[in-house]
Design a protein around this motif. Structure first.
Motif, PDB file in Angstrom:
ATOM      1  N   MET A  15      46.068  40.078  34.119  1.00 49.48           N
ATOM      2  CA  MET A  15      47.032  41.134  34.300  1.00 49.48           C
ATOM      3  C   MET A  15      48.415  40.543  34.533  1.00 49.48           C
ATOM      4  O   MET A  15      49.323  40.796  33.800  1.00 49.48           O
ATOM      5  N   GLY A  16      48.582  39.747  35.621  1.00 47.51           N
ATOM      6  CA  GLY A  16      49.821  39.017  35.887  1.00 47.51           C
ATOM      7  C   GLY A  16      51.051  39.878  35.888  1.00 47.51           C
ATOM      8  O   GLY A  16      51.064  40.996  36.361  1.00 47.51           O
ATOM      9  N   SER A  17      52.123  39.356  35.266  1.00 47.29           N
ATOM     10  CA  SER A  17      53.398  40.064  35.277  1.00 47.29           C
ATOM     11  C   SER A  17      53.396  41.268  34.339  1.00 47.29           C
ATOM     12  O   SER A  17      54.300  42.081  34.376  1.00 47.29           O
ATOM     13  N   SER A  18      52.380  41.388  33.461  1.00 48.29           N
ATOM     14  CA  SER A  18      52.316  42.521  32.545  1.00 48.29           C
ATOM     15  C   SER A  18      51.756  43.774  33.223  1.00 48.29           C
ATOM     16  O   SER A  18      51.692  44.828  32.611  1.00 48.29           O
ATOM     17  N   GLN A  19      51.375  43.656  34.483  1.00 45.93           N
ATOM     18  CA  GLN A  19      50.829  44.786  35.215  1.00 45.93           C
ATOM     19  C   GLN A  19      51.912  45.865  35.359  1.00 45.93           C
ATOM     20  O   GLN A  19      53.023  45.600  35.796  1.00 45.93           O
ATOM     21  N   SER A  20      51.578  47.078  34.965  1.00 49.98           N
ATOM     22  CA  SER A  20      52.545  48.162  35.076  1.00 49.98           C
ATOM     23  C   SER A  20      52.649  48.620  36.527  1.00 49.98           C
ATOM     24  O   SER A  20      51.738  48.398  37.330  1.00 49.98           O
ATOM     25  N   LEU A  21      53.761  49.258  36.819  1.00 54.51           N
ATOM     26  CA  LEU A  21      53.964  49.769  38.169  1.00 54.51           C
ATOM     27  C   LEU A  21      52.881  50.785  38.521  1.00 54.51           C
ATOM     28  O   LEU A  21      52.332  50.757  39.626  1.00 54.51           O
ATOM     29  N   GLN A  22      52.540  51.652  37.565  1.00 52.61           N
ATOM     30  CA  GLN A  22      51.524  52.672  37.822  1.00 52.61           C
ATOM     31  C   GLN A  22      50.168  52.045  38.131  1.00 52.61           C
ATOM     32  O   GLN A  22      49.488  52.449  39.064  1.00 52.61           O
ATOM     33  N   SER A  23      49.779  51.008  37.363  1.00 53.99           N
ATOM     34  CA  SER A  23      48.487  50.377  37.630  1.00 53.99           C
ATOM     35  C   SER A  23      48.526  49.613  38.960  1.00 53.99           C
ATOM     36  O   SER A  23      47.525  49.566  39.671  1.00 53.99           O
ATOM     37  N   ALA A  24      49.678  49.062  39.310  1.00 54.29           N
ATOM     38  CA  ALA A  24      49.821  48.381  40.606  1.00 54.29           C
ATOM     39  C   ALA A  24      49.634  49.377  41.742  1.00 54.29           C
ATOM     40  O   ALA A  24      48.935  49.096  42.729  1.00 54.29           O
ATOM     41  N   VAL A  25      50.237  50.545  41.615  1.00 51.10           N
ATOM     42  CA  VAL A  25      50.092  51.591  42.637  1.00 51.10           C
ATOM     43  C   VAL A  25      48.633  52.015  42.742  1.00 51.10           C
ATOM     44  O   VAL A  25      48.105  52.203  43.846  1.00 51.10           O
ATOM     45  N   GLU A  26      47.956  52.125  41.614  1.00 52.88           N
ATOM     46  CA  GLU A  26      46.537  52.505  41.622  1.00 52.88           C
ATOM     47  C   GLU A  26      45.675  51.456  42.324  1.00 52.88           C
ATOM     48  O   GLU A  26      44.778  51.809  43.090  1.00 52.88           O
ATOM     49  N   VAL A  27      45.963  50.184  42.073  1.00 55.83           N
ATOM     50  CA  VAL A  27      45.187  49.110  42.700  1.00 55.83           C
ATOM     51  C   VAL A  27      45.305  49.201  44.221  1.00 55.83           C
ATOM     52  O   VAL A  27      44.305  49.175  44.941  1.00 55.83           O
ATOM     53  N   VAL A  28      46.532  49.327  44.715  1.00 61.44           N
ATOM     54  CA  VAL A  28      46.742  49.399  46.167  1.00 61.44           C
ATOM     55  C   VAL A  28      46.166  50.690  46.724  1.00 61.44           C
ATOM     56  O   VAL A  28      45.482  50.689  47.752  1.00 61.44           O
ATOM     57  N   SER A  29      46.404  51.787  46.046  1.00 62.47           N
ATOM     58  CA  SER A  29      45.920  53.093  46.517  1.00 62.47           C
ATOM     59  C   SER A  29      44.399  53.163  46.544  1.00 62.47           C
ATOM     60  O   SER A  29      43.826  53.822  47.417  1.00 62.47           O
ATOM     61  N   ASN A  30      43.738  52.502  45.614  1.00 62.02           N
ATOM     62  CA  ASN A  30      42.269  52.511  45.584  1.00 62.02           C
ATOM     63  C   ASN A  30      41.667  51.780  46.778  1.00 62.02           C
ATOM     64  O   ASN A  30      40.542  52.076  47.172  1.00 62.02           O
ATOM     65  N   TRP A  31      42.395  50.845  47.333  1.00 62.68           N
ATOM     66  CA  TRP A  31      41.877  50.122  48.496  1.00 62.68           C
ATOM     67  C   TRP A  31      42.151  50.855  49.797  1.00 62.68           C
ATOM     68  O   TRP A  31      41.496  50.599  50.806  1.00 62.68           O
ATOM     69  N   HIS A  32      43.103  51.756  49.803  1.00 59.04           N
ATOM     70  CA  HIS A  32      43.464  52.441  51.050  1.00 59.04           C
ATOM     71  C   HIS A  32      42.290  53.203  51.683  1.00 59.04           C
ATOM     72  O   HIS A  32      42.057  53.075  52.887  1.00 59.04           O
ATOM     73  N   PRO A  33      41.519  53.984  50.918  1.00 57.14           N
ATOM     74  CA  PRO A  33      40.413  54.728  51.554  1.00 57.14           C
ATOM     75  C   PRO A  33      39.160  53.894  51.814  1.00 57.14           C
ATOM     76  O   PRO A  33      38.208  54.391  52.417  1.00 57.14           O
ATOM     77  N   GLN A  34      39.150  52.641  51.368  1.00 51.72           N
ATOM     78  CA  GLN A  34      37.964  51.802  51.547  1.00 51.72           C
ATOM     79  C   GLN A  34      37.722  51.539  53.033  1.00 51.72           C
ATOM     80  O   GLN A  34      38.656  51.424  53.815  1.00 51.72           O
ATOM     81  N   PRO A  35      36.446  51.428  53.415  1.00 50.00           N
ATOM     82  CA  PRO A  35      36.145  51.107  54.817  1.00 50.00           C
ATOM     83  C   PRO A  35      36.771  49.764  55.196  1.00 50.00           C
ATOM     84  O   PRO A  35      36.861  48.853  54.369  1.00 50.00           O
ATOM     85  N   ARG A  36      37.209  49.655  56.442  1.00 47.38           N
ATOM     86  CA  ARG A  36      37.869  48.429  56.904  1.00 47.38           C
ATOM     87  C   ARG A  36      36.932  47.223  56.820  1.00 47.38           C
ATOM     88  O   ARG A  36      37.378  46.093  56.719  1.00 47.38           O
ATOM     89  N   GLU A  37      35.614  47.462  56.871  1.00 46.32           N
ATOM     90  CA  GLU A  37      34.655  46.364  56.803  1.00 46.32           C
ATOM     91  C   GLU A  37      34.604  45.744  55.412  1.00 46.32           C
ATOM     92  O   GLU A  37      34.190  44.612  55.251  1.00 46.32           O
ATOM     93  N   ARG A  38      34.979  46.506  54.409  1.00 49.48           N
ATOM     94  CA  ARG A  38      34.969  46.006  53.031  1.00 49.48           C
ATOM     95  C   ARG A  38      36.276  45.268  52.786  1.00 49.48           C
ATOM     96  O   ARG A  38      37.348  45.861  52.842  1.00 49.48           O
ATOM     97  N   LEU A  39      36.170  43.982  52.525  1.00 47.23           N
ATOM     98  CA  LEU A  39      37.363  43.160  52.347  1.00 47.23           C
ATOM     99  C   LEU A  39      37.605  42.831  50.884  1.00 47.23           C
ATOM    100  O   LEU A  39      36.659  42.608  50.120  1.00 47.23           O
ATOM    101  N   ILE A  40      38.863  42.773  50.528  1.00 46.40           N
ATOM    102  CA  ILE A  40      39.245  42.341  49.189  1.00 46.40           C
ATOM    103  C   ILE A  40      38.753  40.913  48.973  1.00 46.40           C
ATOM    104  O   ILE A  40      38.259  40.558  47.910  1.00 46.40           O
ATOM    105  N   PHE A  41      38.875  40.098  50.013  1.00 49.71           N
ATOM    106  CA  PHE A  41      38.457  38.696  49.966  1.00 49.71           C
ATOM    107  C   PHE A  41      37.009  38.547  49.506  1.00 49.71           C
ATOM    108  O   PHE A  41      36.675  37.630  48.761  1.00 49.71           O
ATOM    109  N   ASP A  42      36.156  39.454  49.940  1.00 48.65           N
ATOM    110  CA  ASP A  42      34.730  39.374  49.618  1.00 48.65           C
ATOM    111  C   ASP A  42      34.430  39.796  48.173  1.00 48.65           C
ATOM    112  O   ASP A  42      33.308  39.613  47.705  1.00 48.65           O
ATOM    113  N   CYS A  43      35.417  40.351  47.483  1.00 48.37           N
ATOM    114  CA  CYS A  43      35.208  40.833  46.112  1.00 48.37           C
ATOM    115  C   CYS A  43      35.499  39.760  45.062  1.00 48.37           C
ATOM    116  O   CYS A  43      35.286  39.996  43.883  1.00 48.37           O
TER     117      CYS A  43
END
Length: 183
Positions: free
Chosen positions: A1-29
């Protein structure tokens, strides 16, 4: 993805993690997920100058990264505090009569390169968002008890100038020799 990531997809990536349980870590993915999230945060930050909605998303991301930083660092610290060496050596007595035990000087495992890279990546991302101070505070709060426990186990109690003045020279000399030996 890198620098070609669109602003909309970037917002979706961050927003998708917001409702995730705190026990679920990005690091573990895995690395790909971590890279995607961190790149998304940077992309949003670059576009957030006058947009309150994007500033709110950055705030969510900073909160998530703070939690990730604390959790991964705490895991590492807890792992080090709980580790024990299986090697047993007999106690040694030095010239001052102080008895050294191998258990007092156990060297703990160092964090894996992956953990170090991840924590560094979070710190760099937080710095780019103007929140490096958050990482510093979390690091200090998590590591302070660990360092104090190691010092206590090594009998390297924290001394203030007034404390040193109270010691008799021989007591102080013995403490200094123990500190040097431990170091």
């Amino acid at each position: 993805m890198g620098s070609s990531q669109s602003l909309q997809s970037a917002v979706e990536v961050v927003s998708n993690w917001h409702p995730q349980p705190r026990e679920r870590l990005i690091f573990d993915c895995g690395r790909a997920e971590v890279s995607q999230y961190l790149q998304a945060v940077v992309k949003i930050r670059q576009s957030a100058s006058d947009n309150d909605e994007l500033k709110d998303i950055i705030s969510m991301a900073v909160s998530r990264l703070k939690h990730e930083f604390r959790t991964v660092l705490t895991r590492q610290t807890d792992s080090a505090m709980g580790s024990n060496s299986t090697t047993e050596l007999s106690s040694l007595t030095d010239s001052t009569g102080y008895q050294f035990r191998y258990e007092d000087f156990v060297v703990h495992e160092t964090p894996s390169a992956e953990v170090i890279r991840y924590l560094r990546s979070i710190a760099e991302t937080m710095d780019s968002c103007g929140h490096l101070d958050v990482c510093i505070e979390v690091y200090k709060s998590v590591r302070r008890p660990f360092v104090n426990a190691v010092f206590k186990r090594l009998r390297l109690d924290e001394l203030k100038a007034g404390d040193v003045k109270r010691f008799l020279w021989e007591e102080l000399r013995m403490k200094i020799e123990r500190w040097i030996e431990a170091a």
